[in-house]
Design an enzyme around this catalytic site. Structure first.
Site, PDB file in Angstrom:
ATOM      1  N   SER A  74      -7.932   3.829   8.536  1.00 36.10           N
ATOM      2  CA  SER A  74      -8.510   3.754   7.195  1.00 36.10           C
ATOM      3  C   SER A  74      -7.744   2.754   6.332  1.00 36.10           C
ATOM      4  O   SER A  74      -8.335   1.880   5.686  1.00 36.10           O
ATOM      5  CB  SER A  74      -8.490   5.138   6.549  1.00 36.10           C
ATOM      6  OG  SER A  74      -8.932   5.085   5.213  1.00 36.10           O
ATOM      7  N   HIS A 110       0.850  -1.204   0.000  1.00 33.65           N
ATOM      8  CA  HIS A 110       0.000   0.000   0.000  1.00 33.65           C
ATOM      9  C   HIS A 110       0.873   1.237   0.000  1.00 33.65           C
ATOM     10  O   HIS A 110       1.855   1.324   0.744  1.00 33.65           O
ATOM     11  CB  HIS A 110      -0.914   0.037   1.222  1.00 33.65           C
ATOM     12  CG  HIS A 110      -1.789   1.256   1.239  1.00 33.65           C
ATOM     13  ND1 HIS A 110      -2.966   1.335   0.542  1.00 33.65           N
ATOM     14  CD2 HIS A 110      -1.626   2.470   1.845  1.00 33.65           C
ATOM     15  CE1 HIS A 110      -3.491   2.525   0.717  1.00 33.65           C
ATOM     16  NE2 HIS A 110      -2.708   3.242   1.490  1.00 33.65           N
ATOM     17  N   ARG A 155     -14.340  12.973   6.153  1.00 36.73           N
ATOM     18  CA  ARG A 155     -13.046  13.551   6.542  1.00 36.73           C
ATOM     19  C   ARG A 155     -12.510  14.458   5.444  1.00 36.73           C
ATOM     20  O   ARG A 155     -11.909  15.508   5.712  1.00 36.73           O
ATOM     21  CB  ARG A 155     -12.039  12.440   6.825  1.00 36.73           C
ATOM     22  CG  ARG A 155     -12.227  11.739   8.155  1.00 36.73           C
ATOM     23  CD  ARG A 155     -11.380  10.481   8.240  1.00 36.73           C
ATOM     24  NE  ARG A 155      -9.986  10.761   7.958  1.00 36.73           N
ATOM     25  CZ  ARG A 155      -9.151   9.909   7.366  1.00 36.73           C
ATOM     26  NH1 ARG A 155      -9.584   8.733   6.968  1.00 36.73           N
ATOM     27  NH2 ARG A 155      -7.892  10.255   7.157  1.00 36.73           N
ATOM     28  N   LYS A 168      -8.820  -1.760   5.720  1.00 36.61           N
ATOM     29  CA  LYS A 168      -9.029  -2.330   4.382  1.00 36.61           C
ATOM     30  C   LYS A 168      -8.014  -3.429   4.093  1.00 36.61           C
ATOM     31  O   LYS A 168      -8.359  -4.477   3.537  1.00 36.61           O
ATOM     32  CB  LYS A 168      -8.942  -1.235   3.321  1.00 36.61           C
ATOM     33  CG  LYS A 168     -10.043  -0.192   3.397  1.00 36.61           C
ATOM     34  CD  LYS A 168     -10.092   0.673   2.165  1.00 36.61           C
ATOM     35  CE  LYS A 168      -8.904   1.600   2.025  1.00 36.61           C
ATOM     36  NZ  LYS A 168      -8.914   2.715   2.981  1.00 36.61           N
ATOM     37  N   ASP A 194     -15.366   2.766   6.310  1.00 39.36           N
ATOM     38  CA  ASP A 194     -14.293   3.609   5.783  1.00 39.36           C
ATOM     39  C   ASP A 194     -14.778   4.520   4.670  1.00 39.36           C
ATOM     40  O   ASP A 194     -14.367   5.677   4.594  1.00 39.36           O
ATOM     41  CB  ASP A 194     -13.137   2.740   5.277  1.00 39.36           C
ATOM     42  CG  ASP A 194     -11.993   3.589   4.735  1.00 39.36           C
ATOM     43  OD1 ASP A 194     -11.396   4.340   5.521  1.00 39.36           O
ATOM     44  OD2 ASP A 194     -11.732   3.511   3.532  1.00 39.36           O
TER      45      ASP A 194
END
Length: 436
Positions: free
Chosen positions: A184, A83, A169, A188, A162
């Site tokens: 967040s 990620h 947000r 995931k 999320d």
């Protein structure tokens, strides 16, 4: 049990929240029982007061439990993912996933769309004609089992909290909160069913984390959350003071990624970072030394195995491989505009955020969630930090749907380059490695 009002006040005043209190806020907001004005106040309290590791872990777990957690235990092999916290020209997933799969890892990758100045992997993939990113869990698992890699968008039943929380947000100026970012991302990733995770935490003027200290704090928090779930997690802090590679824009980034996989790219930063991060994935899965894993990645590029795995994935997800093999078949942008320097010198710095926003204005990204993407829009960078430039020389090429957009972007690009008389040192691409 406290009410939402009391929980918000407790956090506002610097108190620590219990797992039950955090779970109540997440569950009831996701189900519509807590109004947006209250959850906005909760986010702002967290933004200013922060969260302990225990609170952040509870928030991650509560968000993850609002949806399904994918079980990949019936698929053999180590399931690994990567990620990135987001950057300009950051197309690493398009190379890393196929290369890791070609080296024996299983890569279940659930990615996001671009928002703001950063590009999204899903948008890049969807620039490939026919490529399906919305997959059922059954399809997701079947492709992973058969191909070794699958890249999909987040489904409606995966961490629904999320989606609601991030959208709010984004419009309440609470995105840049380390506990909220951690929960967040990790909710995931942990819901994907992975065994190991490599985190690419960007730092610099084109990243959400501007300073090394901020990036390090975020990386350490995510590593600790992943470790608490028994996952193997490593984080890298990497430079985002200039865009990655030469191309910005969805289809152009796909083409550039394919060149790396074919061994035809001269973008040294892309090749280097893809190799480093992929090797980390392989090392986490296999236990091989990083030097051995890097040699495996280089071989996967030289042999074409990574490129073939990318084609296999595109076919499995209904994408058209013809344009991948021959990019000239793809439609070109309607307008191509050269950006020429007004002065001579060495490129000493670049405003990466401004360059990213210029690409968004061209149609390569979105300012609002439902903005339409133009897959051909973007920017080709001909000069980067350390390069010598002569007055009147091209520094970039803009790809756009109309001349007005191109002309506006040209002004932004020109003002994004800073030139000086002395050649600067090349930016350090990999700043730190943080291992679990």
């Amino acid at each position: 049990m406290l009410t939402a009002y009391e929980i918000i006040r407790k956090k506002r005043d610097g108190g620590s929240l219990s797992p039950g209190e955090i779970e109540l806020v997440v569950r009831e907001y996701t189900s519509g029982k807590i109004p947006e004005y209250q959850i906005s106040s909760f986010f702002m309290s967290v933004f200013f007061r922060g969260m302990s590791d225990e609170e952040t872990l509870s928030l991650t777990q509560s968000m993850m439990q609002t949806g399904i957690v994918v079980d990949l235990s019936d698929i053999p092999g180590c399931k690994a993912d990567k990620h990135s916290t987001g950057g300009v020209g950051d197309k690493i997933s398009l190379m890393l996933g196929p290369l890791a799969a070609a080296c024996g890892a299983r890569v279940p990758m659930i990615s996001g769309r671009g928002l703001g100045h950063t590009g999204g992997t899903v948008d890049k993939l969807e620039s490939i004609h026919g490529f399906r990113t919305r997959l059922s869990i059954e399809e997701y698992k079947r492709i992973l089992r058969e191909v070794g890699i699958v890249m999909s968008a987040q489904s409606d039943d995966l961490v629904p909290a999320d989606r609601k929380m991030y959208a709010l947000r984004d419009v309440t100026a609470t995105v840049e909160s380390i506990p909220l970012i951690t929960a967040s991302i990790m909710s995931k990733k942990l819901a994907e069913g992975i065994d190991s995770l490599v985190l690419d935490v960007k730092v610099g003027n084109g990243a959400f984390m501007k300073s090394l200290d901020e990036a390090r704090e975020l990386a350490n928090k995510m590593v600790r959350v992943g470790r608490s779930y028994g996952k193997k997690v490593t984080a890298y802090l990497t430079d985002m003071n200039q865009p990655l590679g030469r191309e910005i824009g969805n289809w152009n980034e796909v083409v550039e990624s394919v060149k790396v996989l074919r061994g035809e790219s001269d973008a040294g930063d892309l090749v280097h970072l893809s190799t480093v991060l992929t090797a980390e994935m392989i090392s986490l899965c296999s236990g091989e030394a990083l030097s051995t894993a890097e040699a495996m990645v280089r071989k996967a590029i030289e042999s074409g195995a990574g490129y073939e795995k990318f084609l296999d994935m595109v076919r499995a997800q209904n994408g058209d491989v013809a344009a991948i093999k021959n990019p000239s078949q793809y439609r070109s942008a309607k307008v191509s505009l050269d950006v020429k320097s007004n002065e001579s010198g060495f490129v000493t710095s670049m405003d990466t955020f401004k360059i990213g926003m210029a690409s968004v204005k061209l149609g390569a990204g979105r300012l609002k969630l439902h903005d339409k993407i133009d897959p051909t829009a973007g920017i080709s960078l001909l000069k980067k930090i350390g390069d010598n430039v002569s007055a009147g020389e091209e520094i970039a090429i803009i790809h756009a749907s109309d001349r007005d957009r191109a002309a506006d972007a040209a002004k932004d690009i020109l003002s994004s380059y800073n030139l000086g008389t002395d050649r600067p040192s090349a930016p350090q691409l990999v700043r730190e490695r943080i291992a679990s």
